[in-house]
Design a protein around this motif. Structure first.
Motif, PDB file in Angstrom:
ATOM      1  N   ALA A  95       0.865  -1.189   0.000  1.00 19.40           N
ATOM      2  CA  ALA A  95       0.000   0.000   0.000  1.00 19.40           C
ATOM      3  C   ALA A  95       0.894   1.228   0.000  1.00 19.40           C
ATOM      4  O   ALA A  95       1.005   1.960   0.985  1.00 19.40           O
ATOM      5  N   THR A  96       1.557   1.459  -1.133  1.00 15.75           N
ATOM      6  CA  THR A  96       2.512   2.552  -1.300  1.00 15.75           C
ATOM      7  C   THR A  96       2.327   3.188  -2.678  1.00 15.75           C
ATOM      8  O   THR A  96       1.888   2.515  -3.619  1.00 15.75           O
ATOM      9  N   PRO A  97       2.684   4.456  -2.817  1.00 14.35           N
ATOM     10  CA  PRO A  97       2.620   5.084  -4.143  1.00 14.35           C
ATOM     11  C   PRO A  97       3.458   4.337  -5.181  1.00 14.35           C
ATOM     12  O   PRO A  97       3.070   4.266  -6.346  1.00 14.35           O
ATOM     13  N   ARG A  98       4.582   3.768  -4.762  1.00 13.14           N
ATOM     14  CA  ARG A  98       5.426   3.005  -5.695  1.00 13.14           C
ATOM     15  C   ARG A  98       4.651   1.854  -6.320  1.00 13.14           C
ATOM     16  O   ARG A  98       4.872   1.491  -7.473  1.00 13.14           O
ATOM     17  N   CYS A  99       3.710   1.294  -5.562  1.00  6.21           N
ATOM     18  CA  CYS A  99       2.881   0.192  -6.063  1.00  6.21           C
ATOM     19  C   CYS A  99       1.537   0.685  -6.611  1.00  6.21           C
ATOM     20  O   CYS A  99       0.635  -0.112  -6.863  1.00  6.21           O
ATOM     21  N   GLY A 100       1.388   2.020  -6.771  1.00  6.34           N
ATOM     22  CA  GLY A 100       0.162   2.564  -7.333  1.00  6.34           C
ATOM     23  C   GLY A 100      -0.994   2.620  -6.354  1.00  6.34           C
ATOM     24  O   GLY A 100      -2.149   2.639  -6.756  1.00  6.34           O
ATOM     25  N   VAL A 101      -0.687   2.676  -5.044  1.00  6.07           N
ATOM     26  CA  VAL A 101      -1.720   2.631  -4.012  1.00  6.07           C
ATOM     27  C   VAL A 101      -1.483   3.751  -2.996  1.00  6.07           C
ATOM     28  O   VAL A 101      -0.367   3.947  -2.520  1.00  6.07           O
ATOM     29  N   ALA A 102      -2.538   4.473  -2.651  1.00  6.29           N
ATOM     30  CA  ALA A 102      -2.463   5.464  -1.577  1.00  6.29           C
ATOM     31  C   ALA A 102      -2.912   4.786  -0.282  1.00  6.29           C
ATOM     32  O   ALA A 102      -3.718   3.856  -0.305  1.00  6.29           O
ATOM     33  N   TRP A 103      -2.401   5.267   0.839  1.00  4.69           N
ATOM     34  CA  TRP A 103      -2.769   4.707   2.141  1.00  4.69           C
ATOM     35  C   TRP A 103      -3.348   5.810   3.021  1.00  4.69           C
ATOM     36  O   TRP A 103      -2.859   6.946   3.011  1.00  4.69           O
TER      37      TRP A 103
END
Length: 181
Positions: A95-103
């Motif tokens: 759950a990281t921007p690097r993985c295309g996910v905002a937390w």
């Protein structure tokens, strides 16, 4: 809408919520650009926040615990975002921007009502100054029960799951496109 960590597959309440929706187009405004022309964009600004109960403090209003604004959300090539809402210790490793996910932090504050529910939050999405031609804008929802019909893919879908279930999806770094569109 209200979200409740007690719902979902983990009986101990260590559930997360995954939100998936389409982000409206918006101008780049984060760096204090002197011109914030939103011609050709669907909204001037949008954000998603979680709050305690709207009745927790009648004088100060709801307690804000976390927010993400338009330019903080990674978007895939089609303009869709994924947000994981969880407690810090339940945050999936992907759950990281690097993985295309905002937390977003779920907050232990709960609904903020004395003796209330500590696993409950109120999730609110704001769209400011929607262009008149944006047919799916939230201000076009005039009748309760027509939210999905009007807003379509701009109204995110929420799925309860565990961190392990989300981590099993892997990481999609090619989709990590953060910023204005």
């Amino acid at each position: 809408t209200y979200l409740d960590r007690a719902l979902g597959p983990d009986a101990a309440g260590h559930n997360i919520v995954v939100l998936r929706g389409k982000g409206p187009t918006h101008p780049h405004t984060f760096d204090r650009d002197p011109i914030n022309d939103f011609a050709g964009k669907q909204v001037r600004y949008w954000s998603i926040c979680n709050y305690g109960s709207t009745i927790a403090n009648p004088y100060l209003g709801p307690v804000n615990t976390a927010c993400l604004f338009d330019e903080q959300l990674p978007l895939d090539a089609d303009g869709y975002y994924t947000i994981v809402v969880s407690l810090p210790e339940d945050r999936p490793s992907n759950a990281t921007p690097r993985c295309g996910v905002a937390w977003m932090d779920w907050s232990r504050q709960g609904d903020g009502v004395p003796g209330g529910h500590d696993k409950l939050i109120n999730l609110t999405i704001r769209q400011l100054l929607a262009d008149g031609s944006f047919a799916q804008a939230f201000d076009k929802i005039l009748t309760p029960g027509t939210e999905r019909q009007v807003a379509a893919e701009y109204l995110p879908e929420a799925t309860y799951m565990t961190s392990g279930h989300f981590e099993a999806r892997g990481c999609s770094p090619a989709q990590a496109n953060v910023g204005a569109r």
